[in-house]
Write a protein that holds these residues in place. Structure first.
Motif, PDB file in Angstrom:
ATOM      1  N   THR A 119      -6.519   6.449   3.890  1.00 59.04           N
ATOM      2  CA  THR A 119      -6.630   5.531   2.826  1.00 59.04           C
ATOM      3  C   THR A 119      -5.001   4.141   2.761  1.00 59.04           C
ATOM      4  O   THR A 119      -4.834   4.019   2.223  1.00 59.04           O
ATOM      5  CB  THR A 119      -7.128   6.937   1.286  1.00 59.04           C
ATOM      6  N   PHE A 120      -6.537   3.141   1.573  1.00 54.55           N
ATOM      7  CA  PHE A 120      -5.143   2.154   1.452  1.00 54.55           C
ATOM      8  C   PHE A 120      -4.690   1.880  -0.042  1.00 54.55           C
ATOM      9  O   PHE A 120      -5.193   0.816  -0.083  1.00 54.55           O
ATOM     10  CB  PHE A 120      -5.622   1.007   1.881  1.00 54.55           C
ATOM     11  N   GLY A 121      -4.595   2.437  -0.437  1.00 55.19           N
ATOM     12  CA  GLY A 121      -4.424   2.311  -1.918  1.00 55.19           C
ATOM     13  C   GLY A 121      -2.790   1.418  -2.360  1.00 55.19           C
ATOM     14  O   GLY A 121      -2.194   1.553  -1.628  1.00 55.19           O
ATOM     15  N   ALA A 170      11.042   1.462  -4.307  1.00 47.34           N
ATOM     16  CA  ALA A 170      12.096   2.841  -4.476  1.00 47.34           C
ATOM     17  C   ALA A 170      10.476   3.922  -4.289  1.00 47.34           C
ATOM     18  O   ALA A 170      10.656   5.026  -4.430  1.00 47.34           O
ATOM     19  CB  ALA A 170      12.560   3.209  -5.248  1.00 47.34           C
ATOM     20  N   THR A 171      10.026   3.554  -2.735  1.00 51.17           N
ATOM     21  CA  THR A 171       8.613   4.171  -2.464  1.00 51.17           C
ATOM     22  C   THR A 171       9.274   5.432  -1.111  1.00 51.17           C
ATOM     23  O   THR A 171       8.523   6.361  -1.104  1.00 51.17           O
ATOM     24  CB  THR A 171       7.480   3.466  -2.216  1.00 51.17           C
ATOM     25  N   THR A 172       9.662   4.792  -0.410  1.00 53.26           N
ATOM     26  CA  THR A 172      10.116   5.421   0.482  1.00 53.26           C
ATOM     27  C   THR A 172      11.717   6.402   1.160  1.00 53.26           C
ATOM     28  O   THR A 172      11.828   7.065   1.595  1.00 53.26           O
ATOM     29  CB  THR A 172      10.515   4.298   2.307  1.00 53.26           C
ATOM     30  N   ASN A 173      12.246   5.442   0.034  1.00 54.27           N
ATOM     31  CA  ASN A 173      13.340   6.258  -0.004  1.00 54.27           C
ATOM     32  C   ASN A 173      13.508   5.733  -0.800  1.00 54.27           C
ATOM     33  O   ASN A 173      13.530   5.191  -1.696  1.00 54.27           O
ATOM     34  CB  ASN A 173      14.473   4.496   1.246  1.00 54.27           C
ATOM     35  N   PRO A 174      14.968   6.890  -2.380  1.00 58.78           N
ATOM     36  CA  PRO A 174      15.782   6.686  -3.064  1.00 58.78           C
ATOM     37  C   PRO A 174      16.215   5.646  -3.219  1.00 58.78           C
ATOM     38  O   PRO A 174      16.811   5.057  -2.568  1.00 58.78           O
ATOM     39  CB  PRO A 174      16.694   8.120  -2.898  1.00 58.78           C
ATOM     40  N   ALA A 175      16.025   5.911  -5.047  1.00 57.31           N
ATOM     41  CA  ALA A 175      16.687   4.038  -5.506  1.00 57.31           C
ATOM     42  C   ALA A 175      18.189   4.135  -5.021  1.00 57.31           C
ATOM     43  O   ALA A 175      18.388   2.910  -4.056  1.00 57.31           O
ATOM     44  CB  ALA A 175      16.521   4.164  -6.873  1.00 57.31           C
ATOM     45  N   ASP A 176      18.941   4.899  -5.789  1.00 63.95           N
ATOM     46  CA  ASP A 176      20.304   4.897  -5.269  1.00 63.95           C
ATOM     47  C   ASP A 176      20.839   4.257  -3.036  1.00 63.95           C
ATOM     48  O   ASP A 176      21.741   4.009  -3.522  1.00 63.95           O
ATOM     49  CB  ASP A 176      21.047   5.944  -5.287  1.00 63.95           C
ATOM     50  N   ALA A 177      19.720   4.514  -2.478  1.00 66.91           N
ATOM     51  CA  ALA A 177      19.974   4.985  -1.464  1.00 66.91           C
ATOM     52  C   ALA A 177      19.641   3.328  -1.011  1.00 66.91           C
ATOM     53  O   ALA A 177      20.124   3.007  -0.101  1.00 66.91           O
ATOM     54  CB  ALA A 177      19.051   5.454  -0.288  1.00 66.91           C
ATOM     55  N   PHE A 208       0.778  -0.925  -0.060  1.00 68.31           N
ATOM     56  CA  PHE A 208      -0.311   0.093   0.376  1.00 68.31           C
ATOM     57  C   PHE A 208       0.438   1.502  -0.188  1.00 68.31           C
ATOM     58  O   PHE A 208       1.412   1.314   0.843  1.00 68.31           O
ATOM     59  CB  PHE A 208      -1.062  -0.183   1.478  1.00 68.31           C
ATOM     60  N   ASP A 209       0.501   2.491  -1.012  1.00 62.73           N
ATOM     61  CA  ASP A 209       1.460   3.029  -0.566  1.00 62.73           C
ATOM     62  C   ASP A 209       0.055   3.868   0.400  1.00 62.73           C
ATOM     63  O   ASP A 209      -0.046   5.664   0.234  1.00 62.73           O
ATOM     64  CB  ASP A 209       0.486   4.476  -1.985  1.00 62.73           C
ATOM     65  N   THR A 210       1.255   3.709   1.309  1.00 65.27           N
ATOM     66  CA  THR A 210       1.169   4.383   2.931  1.00 65.27           C
ATOM     67  C   THR A 210       2.155   5.178   3.925  1.00 65.27           C
ATOM     68  O   THR A 210       1.912   6.014   4.258  1.00 65.27           O
ATOM     69  CB  THR A 210       0.405   3.385   4.002  1.00 65.27           C
ATOM     70  N   SER A 251       4.328   9.320   7.442  1.00 62.93           N
ATOM     71  CA  SER A 251       5.419  10.050   7.411  1.00 62.93           C
ATOM     72  C   SER A 251       4.466  11.521   8.764  1.00 62.93           C
ATOM     73  O   SER A 251       5.048  12.183   8.854  1.00 62.93           O
ATOM     74  CB  SER A 251       6.355  10.616   6.414  1.00 62.93           C
ATOM     75  N   ILE A 252       3.633  11.674   8.301  1.00 66.93           N
ATOM     76  CA  ILE A 252       3.003  12.901   8.392  1.00 66.93           C
ATOM     77  C   ILE A 252       3.138  12.737  10.064  1.00 66.93           C
ATOM     78  O   ILE A 252       2.831  12.997  11.296  1.00 66.93           O
ATOM     79  CB  ILE A 252       1.445  12.844   7.935  1.00 66.93           C
ATOM     80  N   PHE A 253       1.612  11.313  10.598  1.00 66.38           N
ATOM     81  CA  PHE A 253       1.833  11.543  11.494  1.00 66.38           C
ATOM     82  C   PHE A 253       2.828  11.136  13.117  1.00 66.38           C
ATOM     83  O   PHE A 253       2.976  12.373  13.808  1.00 66.38           O
ATOM     84  CB  PHE A 253       1.307   9.831  11.820  1.00 66.38           C
ATOM     85  N   TRP A 254       4.208  10.318  12.169  1.00 64.17           N
ATOM     86  CA  TRP A 254       5.188  10.492  13.031  1.00 64.17           C
ATOM     87  C   TRP A 254       6.174  11.713  12.970  1.00 64.17           C
ATOM     88  O   TRP A 254       6.420  11.725  13.852  1.00 64.17           O
ATOM     89  CB  TRP A 254       6.467   8.650  12.511  1.00 64.17           C
ATOM     90  N   GLY A 255       5.935  12.319  11.652  1.00 65.60           N
ATOM     91  CA  GLY A 255       6.684  13.421  12.212  1.00 65.60           C
ATOM     92  C   GLY A 255       6.288  14.423  12.955  1.00 65.60           C
ATOM     93  O   GLY A 255       7.035  15.593  14.040  1.00 65.60           O
ATOM     94  N   GLY A 256       4.565  14.055  13.027  1.00 64.72           N
ATOM     95  CA  GLY A 256       3.910  15.093  13.933  1.00 64.72           C
ATOM     96  C   GLY A 256       4.094  14.829  15.874  1.00 64.72           C
ATOM     97  O   GLY A 256       4.724  15.812  16.475  1.00 64.72           O
ATOM     98  N   GLN A 257       3.793  13.608  15.368  1.00 58.81           N
ATOM     99  CA  GLN A 257       4.644  13.205  16.990  1.00 58.81           C
ATOM    100  C   GLN A 257       6.412  13.471  17.597  1.00 58.81           C
ATOM    101  O   GLN A 257       6.550  13.835  19.028  1.00 58.81           O
ATOM    102  CB  GLN A 257       4.847  11.650  17.151  1.00 58.81           C
ATOM    103  N   CYS A 258       6.860  12.785  16.591  1.00 60.77           N
ATOM    104  CA  CYS A 258       8.533  13.679  16.696  1.00 60.77           C
ATOM    105  C   CYS A 258       8.632  14.812  16.543  1.00 60.77           C
ATOM    106  O   CYS A 258       9.773  15.608  18.066  1.00 60.77           O
ATOM    107  CB  CYS A 258       9.888  12.295  15.779  1.00 60.77           C
ATOM    108  N   ARG A 259       8.260  15.545  16.179  1.00 59.75           N
ATOM    109  CA  ARG A 259       8.109  17.369  16.833  1.00 59.75           C
ATOM    110  C   ARG A 259       7.678  17.982  17.583  1.00 59.75           C
ATOM    111  O   ARG A 259       8.187  18.720  18.244  1.00 59.75           O
ATOM    112  CB  ARG A 259       7.988  17.908  15.801  1.00 59.75           C
TER     113      ARG A 259
END
Length: 217
Positions: free
Chosen positions: A80-82, A183-190, A17-19, A24-32
């Motif tokens: 959403t779970f696309g 390569a949905t979360t991190n860049p392909a070269d990484a 799923f493309d989630t 990142s939005i949720f945990w970004g808010g919690q970590c900040r």
């Protein structure tokens, strides 16, 4: 001699799923909110279970943990779970060629209940679904993927792992399995150094092409 491909083990978020952008939005808010001195912490926790996240980054913060769990449960009910591009066609190709399929996720059963409510067909695409409750140790430990192979009574080398996070890629490698990085979360070269092959999504990929790329049969 080529190794037979008998099972495909998929992480869930960022692979099926493309989630990941939503998390990142949720945990970004919690970590900040709770760790403003550690910018980018939300990227470090990808692929870890909630228990592992709490143990490592929220130890001794029981009140805060309770609040995070409440907010996370509410958040996942609204998600959403696309599917990742080409995923459904790809997994059908695997199953048509006798490959067993499993989800191997750090998510818990409560999260999966939210997924089933939106995607009831998921059980028809997978022969097994393993969640965090099924593992003794979390990624990057190989325990989860070793359990996946055991589920099908197969040697590790006949299984292939699909992952997007560094922890998940390392877990697949540590299990001695072929690893395809998404390569949905991190860049392909990484993620290339941790992968046998890297794709942007599943578009144009099928059983025969995958076997040719990885030297399996």
């Amino acid at each position: 001699m080529e190794i037979a491909l008998r099972a495909a083990l998929f992480d869930l978020d960022g692979v099926v799923f493309d989630t990941e952008s939503q998390y990142s939005i949720f945990w970004g808010g919690q970590c900040r909110k709770y760790h403003p001195d550690r910018p980018g912490l939300e990227r470090e926790i990808k692929g870890q279970t909630l228990v592992q996240i709490f143990d490592r980054y929220f130890s001794g913060m029981e009140r805060e943990q309770t609040e995070i769990v409440r907010e996370l449960n509410e958040f996942e009910q609204r998600m959403t779970f696309g599917y990742i591009g080409g995923f459904v066609q790809f997994i059908k190709s695997l199953r048509e060629n006798g490959v067993r399929t499993a989800i191997v996720t750090s998510s818990n059963k409560m999260k999966m209940d939210a997924v089933y409510a939106v995607r009831p067909e998921l059980n028809d695409l997978f022969d097994a679904i393993l969640t965090s409750e099924d593992f003794a140790r979390s990624k990057p430990d190989p325990d989860c993927y070793e359990k996946g192979a055991e589920k099908f009574h197969l040697p590790n080398e006949q299984c292939i792992v699909f992952e997007d996070s560094f922890n998940g890629l390392k877990a697949g490698r540590a299990a001695g399995m072929k690893v395809v990085g998404i390569a949905t979360t991190n860049p392909a070269d990484a993620i290339w150094p941790y992968s046998d092959y890297v794709i942007a999504d599943f578009s144009g990929l099928d059983y025969r092409k995958l076997c040719g790329i990885l030297g399996m049969e």
